[in-house]
Every structure is written in C-alpha cells, then in structure tokens.
Design a protein around this motif. Sequence first.
Motif, mmCIF file in Angstrom:
data_model
loop_
_atom_site.group_PDB
_atom_site.id
_atom_site.type_symbol
_atom_site.label_atom_id
_atom_site.label_comp_id
_atom_site.label_asym_id
_atom_site.label_seq_id
_atom_site.Cartn_x
_atom_site.Cartn_y
_atom_site.Cartn_z
ATOM 1 N N VAL A 1 -15.728 -23.091 34.368
ATOM 2 C CA VAL A 1 -14.405 -23.574 34.760
ATOM 3 C C VAL A 1 -13.585 -22.380 35.258
ATOM 4 C CG1 VAL A 1 -12.302 -24.748 34.028
ATOM 5 C CG2 VAL A 1 -14.507 -25.405 33.044
ATOM 6 N N GLU A 2 -13.140 -22.434 36.502
ATOM 7 C CA GLU A 2 -12.358 -21.333 37.061
ATOM 8 C C GLU A 2 -10.939 -21.373 36.518
ATOM 9 O OE1 GLU A 2 -11.317 -19.318 41.410
ATOM 10 O OE2 GLU A 2 -12.024 -21.391 41.292
ATOM 11 N N ASN A 3 -10.449 -20.212 36.124
ATOM 12 C CA ASN A 3 -9.108 -20.124 35.564
ATOM 13 C C ASN A 3 -8.089 -19.992 36.697
ATOM 14 O OD1 ASN A 3 -6.968 -19.920 33.857
ATOM 15 N ND2 ASN A 3 -7.472 -17.880 33.072
ATOM 16 N N VAL A 4 -7.494 -21.104 37.073
ATOM 17 C CA VAL A 4 -6.459 -21.138 38.109
ATOM 18 C C VAL A 4 -5.242 -21.869 37.565
ATOM 19 C CG1 VAL A 4 -8.102 -21.073 40.025
ATOM 20 C CG2 VAL A 4 -7.384 -23.285 39.091
ATOM 21 N N TYR B 1 -4.368 -16.652 39.945
ATOM 22 C CA TYR B 1 -3.453 -15.666 39.379
ATOM 23 C C TYR B 1 -3.527 -14.367 40.189
ATOM 24 C CZ TYR B 1 -3.071 -18.653 35.252
ATOM 25 O OH TYR B 1 -2.832 -19.703 34.410
ATOM 26 N N ASN B 2 -2.395 -13.687 40.289
ATOM 27 C CA ASN B 2 -2.382 -12.403 40.985
ATOM 28 C C ASN B 2 -3.246 -11.370 40.275
ATOM 29 O OD1 ASN B 2 -0.626 -13.286 42.977
ATOM 30 N ND2 ASN B 2 1.184 -12.752 41.791
ATOM 31 N N LYS B 3 -3.324 -11.475 38.954
ATOM 32 C CA LYS B 3 -4.114 -10.520 38.177
ATOM 33 C C LYS B 3 -4.719 -11.204 36.975
ATOM 34 C CE LYS B 3 -3.918 -6.141 35.647
ATOM 35 N NZ LYS B 3 -5.179 -5.675 36.255
ATOM 36 N N LEU B 4 -5.996 -10.985 36.753
ATOM 37 C CA LEU B 4 -6.681 -11.451 35.556
ATOM 38 C C LEU B 4 -6.899 -10.263 34.631
ATOM 39 C CD1 LEU B 4 -9.280 -13.850 37.227
ATOM 40 C CD2 LEU B 4 -7.197 -14.495 35.996
ATOM 41 N N ALA C 1 -1.745 -9.270 26.750
ATOM 42 C CA ALA C 1 -1.712 -10.713 26.970
ATOM 43 C C ALA C 1 -1.833 -11.018 28.458
ATOM 44 C CB ALA C 1 -0.404 -11.294 26.425
ATOM 45 N N GLY C 2 -2.263 -12.222 28.766
ATOM 46 C CA GLY C 2 -2.354 -12.644 30.157
ATOM 47 C C GLY C 2 -3.596 -13.473 30.408
ATOM 48 N N PRO C 3 -3.711 -14.070 31.580
ATOM 49 C CA PRO C 3 -4.846 -14.933 31.906
ATOM 50 C C PRO C 3 -6.149 -14.151 32.022
ATOM 51 C CG PRO C 3 -3.518 -14.554 33.849
ATOM 52 C CD PRO C 3 -2.772 -13.945 32.706
ATOM 53 N N LEU D 1 -0.171 -24.719 33.889
ATOM 54 C CA LEU D 1 -1.050 -23.593 34.195
ATOM 55 C C LEU D 1 -2.473 -23.837 33.701
ATOM 56 C CD1 LEU D 1 1.292 -20.551 33.401
ATOM 57 C CD2 LEU D 1 0.908 -21.709 35.573
ATOM 58 N N TYR D 2 -2.576 -24.179 32.422
ATOM 59 C CA TYR D 2 -3.893 -24.363 31.809
ATOM 60 C C TYR D 2 -4.532 -25.677 32.230
ATOM 61 C CZ TYR D 2 -7.281 -23.538 28.033
ATOM 62 O OH TYR D 2 -8.417 -23.293 27.306
ATOM 63 N N GLY D 3 -3.702 -26.687 32.447
ATOM 64 C CA GLY D 3 -4.194 -27.968 32.942
ATOM 65 C C GLY D 3 -4.884 -28.836 31.907
ATOM 66 N N ILE D 4 -4.341 -28.870 30.687
ATOM 67 C CA ILE D 4 -4.991 -29.703 29.667
ATOM 68 C C ILE D 4 -4.829 -31.184 30.008
ATOM 69 C CG2 ILE D 4 -4.500 -27.948 27.928
ATOM 70 C CD1 ILE D 4 -2.502 -29.972 26.689
ATOM 71 N N GLU D 5 -5.786 -31.961 29.549
ATOM 72 C CA GLU D 5 -5.733 -33.413 29.727
ATOM 73 C C GLU D 5 -5.605 -34.128 28.391
ATOM 74 O OE1 GLU D 5 -8.884 -34.820 32.209
ATOM 75 O OE2 GLU D 5 -8.450 -33.379 33.825
ATOM 76 N N GLY D 6 -5.465 -33.337 27.312
ATOM 77 C CA GLY D 6 -5.239 -33.919 25.997
ATOM 78 C C GLY D 6 -3.757 -34.019 25.689
#
Length: 307
Positions: free
Chosen positions: A114-117, A134-137, A170-172, A211-216
């Motif tokens: 799963v790509e972190n976008v 993200y600009n920076k991971l 901290a950060g993505p 950001l994270y895109g949860i569906e729960g």
Amino acid sequence: QPNCRHADRLPDDIHHNKHIMTGSIDPKAVALVAAATSAAATYLITKRQFEKKAIAERRKQYELDQKVRSKQNEDKKEKGLPTGTKMDDIDVGDVYLWEVERLSKYFPSEGSGVENVMAALSEAGGEDDRRAKYNKLIGDHECILANIRRKPGDGDGTSESTSTVAYIRAGPREKLHFNPKTVNAAIVTCGGLCPGLNNVVREITRALYHLYGIEGKVYGIVGGYKGFYDPKFPPLDLTPESVENIHHQGGTILSSSRGGFDIDKICKFIESKDIKQLFVIGGDGTHRGAFKIHETCMERGLHVAVA
C-alpha cells in the motif's frame, strides 16, 4: 568728578599697557607655536589620509570576501552541502536512538504494497494519476538530537560530552504497517484539562480520514479511561464533519477524568471493537497507563499501536 578725571587718564594707560605687551612677545615662542600648529595640522591631514586608505582597503577586502564566499556557497549547493564553515575540531560523537516498539517485529504487516499517499487528495488510476505524495518521507533512523550543544573536543573521546540521546523523528513513512481500509481507531483524553485538547482530537481525526485514508471508524472515548467500559459514557463517532469546529471550544469534547484505569476492561473494548490504533492524550500518569495498555496488548497478542 573722579570718574571724569579717571577717564582723562585712560588713553595714556592703554597706550602704556600696549607698549608693555608688545615688548614682552618672544619671537622664539611664536616660532614654536607656529611649528606646533603646523605639525598638528600635518598629523591630522596624514591621519585622515591613512583612515581613508584603511577604509578603502577594508571595503575592497570585504567585497573580495563576498565574491569568494558566494562562489564557495554555489559550489557547496551544487554538491548538496550546507553553507558555512566546516568545523574540523567539532564532532557529533555517538548517537543513541531511543527506540519505540516496532509491531512489524512481532506481527505481519497488513499494509504491504500500500503506497503511503495523502488519501483524500489522491486520484489513482488511469493515465492521469493524481496521487498526492508527501514532499518528504521519514526514514527509520532519522532522529532529533537531545543535546545539540557542541564545543571543540566533543566526540573525539577526550571530552565528557561524547554521546547524546536522540528521539525518532515523527512524520510519514514509506511503508505502512496497517492497511488503512481495515483500521479502526480510538482517541481518549485523560487527567486535567489544558489548552488545545480539541485541536489534537480534531487533527488526529482529520489526519486519519484525509491523509491516512481509513475506512473504519474513529471512536471518541468519553470521560477518560472509564469511558472504555462505563455504560453511562458511550463512545462518540468521530468524523471530519463532527470535529470540524470543535477547535473553537474550550476543554475537550470527549470530557476527561482521573483514575478509572481497568486494564482488563480496556483491553476488552479494544478487542471487541477491533481497534488497531489507540491515541492517548494526557500527562505523565496518563502515559504510564498507555504504556501499560501497550504491554498488556503485547502479552495478549492484540495487534494494536498505542500512541
């Protein structure tokens, strides 16, 4: 009239004094004064000339240094180096990173592939791929140094300040451990009130969805730790819409309390609601409770991230 007689004698007195004064001037003294005056004037003129010359030389040197510095900075920029002077006598020394528990060491990753976008801003698929990256991971070993002060000799083994603790930044991340489609989360505020609690609740909720895109679901635990099990305080359903304006309110919309920590009942709620991420907001005592929740979840094999 005495004053009139005195006035009659005044011209003779003045003439007499003038004669005395004229006769007492020493030509040598006059010459010395003239020489001293000429020397002082010459000194001042010469001094001003030297000062002008020194100013011109300083300005010339400054402009030359500016050109050299500009060229050096351009060269460093091309090489990806920071500007400034490299200090050869200063070293960072040993860095000891405070680790956090990595669930991937004990549980299989659910977010593999799963790509972190930024989910809410992304439109994947087709020729027009508009995934908002993200600009920076952040890498696993990126950190913030606890002791940022350094002096010559640090890090070379001759100084006491040869090491520093560092904290994980901290950060993505590039890789996701959980699959956002299966994530349920919970947020709880405990202990005393402080400014900004609603802001924290709001931004966690918005980040989880946008950001994270949860569906729960995101559960807002009401009344502190006792809200995990007390039927008088059912959890709130937190959504981007329900938290939109809570940052304009004081206190916390989840309410708060001290005590009420029952680890068995808390873990029962976590398991029954299939909570994957638990966010605990509070002070020292609250976070001691959060660490206890983490330890108990690990002991019971519950796949939960506690932050």
